[in-house]
Design an enzyme around this catalytic site. Structure first.
Site, PDB file in Angstrom:
ATOM      1  N   SER A 216       0.835  -1.199   0.000  1.00  0.00           N
ATOM      2  CA  SER A 216       0.000   0.000   0.000  1.00  0.00           C
ATOM      3  C   SER A 216       0.880   1.263   0.000  1.00  0.00           C
ATOM      4  O   SER A 216       1.566   1.530  -0.975  1.00  0.00           O
ATOM      5  CB  SER A 216      -0.970  -0.034   1.176  1.00  0.00           C
ATOM      6  OG  SER A 216      -1.995   0.916   1.019  1.00  0.00           O
TER       7      SER A 216
ATOM      8  N   ASP B  81     -10.446  -5.585  -4.390  1.00  0.00           N
ATOM      9  CA  ASP B  81      -9.962  -4.359  -3.749  1.00  0.00           C
ATOM     10  C   ASP B  81     -10.706  -3.171  -4.347  1.00  0.00           C
ATOM     11  O   ASP B  81     -10.571  -2.880  -5.542  1.00  0.00           O
ATOM     12  CB  ASP B  81      -8.455  -4.226  -3.993  1.00  0.00           C
ATOM     13  CG  ASP B  81      -7.807  -3.132  -3.162  1.00  0.00           C
ATOM     14  OD1 ASP B  81      -8.529  -2.228  -2.699  1.00  0.00           O
ATOM     15  OD2 ASP B  81      -6.580  -3.179  -2.975  1.00  0.00           O
TER      16      ASP B  81
ATOM     17  N   HIS C 124      -8.113  -5.112   0.138  1.00  0.00           N
ATOM     18  CA  HIS C 124      -6.904  -4.349   0.452  1.00  0.00           C
ATOM     19  C   HIS C 124      -6.208  -4.829   1.729  1.00  0.00           C
ATOM     20  O   HIS C 124      -5.012  -4.568   1.919  1.00  0.00           O
ATOM     21  CB  HIS C 124      -7.263  -2.862   0.590  1.00  0.00           C
ATOM     22  CG  HIS C 124      -6.130  -1.933   0.341  1.00  0.00           C
ATOM     23  ND1 HIS C 124      -5.623  -1.664  -0.906  1.00  0.00           N
ATOM     24  CD2 HIS C 124      -5.366  -1.193   1.201  1.00  0.00           C
ATOM     25  CE1 HIS C 124      -4.624  -0.808  -0.819  1.00  0.00           C
ATOM     26  NE2 HIS C 124      -4.446  -0.510   0.448  1.00  0.00           N
TER      27      HIS C 124
END
Length: 421
Positions: free
Chosen positions: A180, A356, A388
């Protein structure tokens, strides 16, 4: 109403009179309603420990290092050393957390998986995170300390950390794995310091790297960011430091307590899925309270606003937009400059999830197509059913993601050995 009453009373009594090592983990979501008395629940010491205590418990060896960035921040790096390693790997964590995310799955933690596979493991921490609140002249109580976004993480923090790890491990190239925010900052580093990256990084693995957030992505986050971004004056009055999730704030402490002891864990998960996507494979029940503990790191709202600006321009990976006057001062142009992904020469392997809704498949495809063909020679991995969060807490995270990354690294290592012969 009576049924709810009889569910709450045992919880209150247990909190007051239970021994110090009370149950904090359950093997099923239903058992959290009776966490202190259910035989399905137990006390897990990792939840109450710091990162070094967790590593010591499961591995037995660790090191702590400190590195200074070019702009004056001090970063703490944790190492799980390995003699005669198969390679050196550096992990960079997501937003809202720190290096604990890599050891937050007990004995099956990601960091331990790579260490047992033969890698010298280094865990990075970004400025402002739990153990990185030192600066040569600024104090965390000053707003100037928090004046950074993912650009500074990539350009300064990753640069300082990678060069330090390289120097400490004999000058060999390292493997960078970013998740991320760790992926976003990795792309910033590889595109702005492209020559250095080629000399220092063997390969970059970026997991859901959030570089091209698009309006078509359905995460609830973009709507909350829209409200916050357009009410910045009100937000700054409430918190002059412009810091989200401040650890010392009473509301943060109360929030952590309530969420940790809230028995309906699935309700909490369903709410989080509005932000990260609904998975096909369940979030493991015994990791839910560890998740709450690990994802409580401070960060500036400027970080979130930078991500929001990418939504506004519908998926352009660019530097922070300060407005026309500010941009002229910062960049010499009225518009913020974009990151030149075509400069990236390091091999990049992108991992993403089909479910996601934050870094949705269209955004990942855009990043992949903008990278030079040579850097994407190893392809990409789209994981069916993953959202995610699943890379840290999904039931099949190792089987569907990390074992496959290790297989790819083994193949690259074997190819390198064959080239030497």
């Amino acid at each position: 109403m009576k049924r709810v009453f009889w569910l709450i009373i045992p919880l209150i009594v247990a909190l007051i009179f239970s021994p110090q090592k009370q149950n904090n983990t359950c093997k099923s979501y239903l058992s959290y309603f009776n966490i202190f008395f259910s035989s399905d629940c137990y006390h897990n010491p990792d939840q109450d420990d710091d990162i070094l205590g967790i590593i010591q418990r499961h591995v037995g060896v660790h090191e702590t290092h400190e590195v200074q960035t070019d702009d004056g921040y001090f970063l703490t790096l944790f190492r799980i050393p390995r003699q005669n390693p198969r390679g050196v790997i550096f992990f960079q964590h997501p937003l809202t957390t720190d290096a604990r995310v890599w050891v937050g799955q007990y004995n099956e933690s990601v960091a331990f998986l790579f260490w047992r596979a033969g890698y010298d493991v280094w865990l990075g921490n970004i400025r402002g995170s739990h153990c990185c609140k030192k600066h040569v002249s600024l104090d965390p109580t000053e707003a100037a300390f928090w004046n950074f976004s993912f650009h500074e993480i990539g350009y300064y923090d990753n640069h300082a950390s990678i060069e330090y790890v390289k120097q400490q491990t004999g000058g060999s190239k390292i493997i960078y794995l970013g998740y991320s925010l760790g992926g976003t900052s990795g792309m910033v580093y590889a595109s702005t310091r492209d020559k250095e990256a080629v000399d220092s990084v063997k390969m970059m693995v970026v997991i859901t790297p959030t570089t091209h957030l698009q309006l078509s992505c359905t995460s609830l986050l973009k709507y909350l960011l829209f409200i916050s971004y357009n009410l910045q004056g009100v937000v700054s009055l409430a918190d002059p430091l412009f810091v989200f999730n401040r650890q010392d704030a009473w509301y943060a402490k109360m929030g952590r307590f309530l969420v940790t002891h809230f028995p309906c864990k699935k309700c909490m998960l369903y709410f989080s899925y509005l932000f990260v996507g609904f998975p096909e494979d369940a979030f493991e029940p015994d990791l839910i309270n560890m998740f709450v503990r690990v994802h409580m790191s401070e960060y500036p709202l400027k970080m979130l606003y930078h991500y929001y600006q990418m939504y506004v321009v519908d998926g352009i990976f660019q530097r922070y937009d300060y407005g026309e006057e500010g941009n002229l001062l910062q960049y010499g142009t009225k518009e913020p400059t974009s990151y030149l992904l075509e400069n990236i020469k390091v091999p990049v392997y992108i991992v993403s999830g089909a479910n996601d809704n934050l870094d949705c498949p269209n955004a990942i495809e855009k990043l992949y197509n903008l990278l030079p063909k040579n850097s994407t020679a190893h392809g990409k991995l789209m994981v069916e059913g993953f959202n995610h969060l699943d890379y840290a807490y999904g039931r099949y995270r190792n089987e569907k993601v990390y074992f496959k990354i290790l297989q790819l690294l083994d193949k690259i290592h074997l190819d390198d050995q064959n080239c030497l012969h």
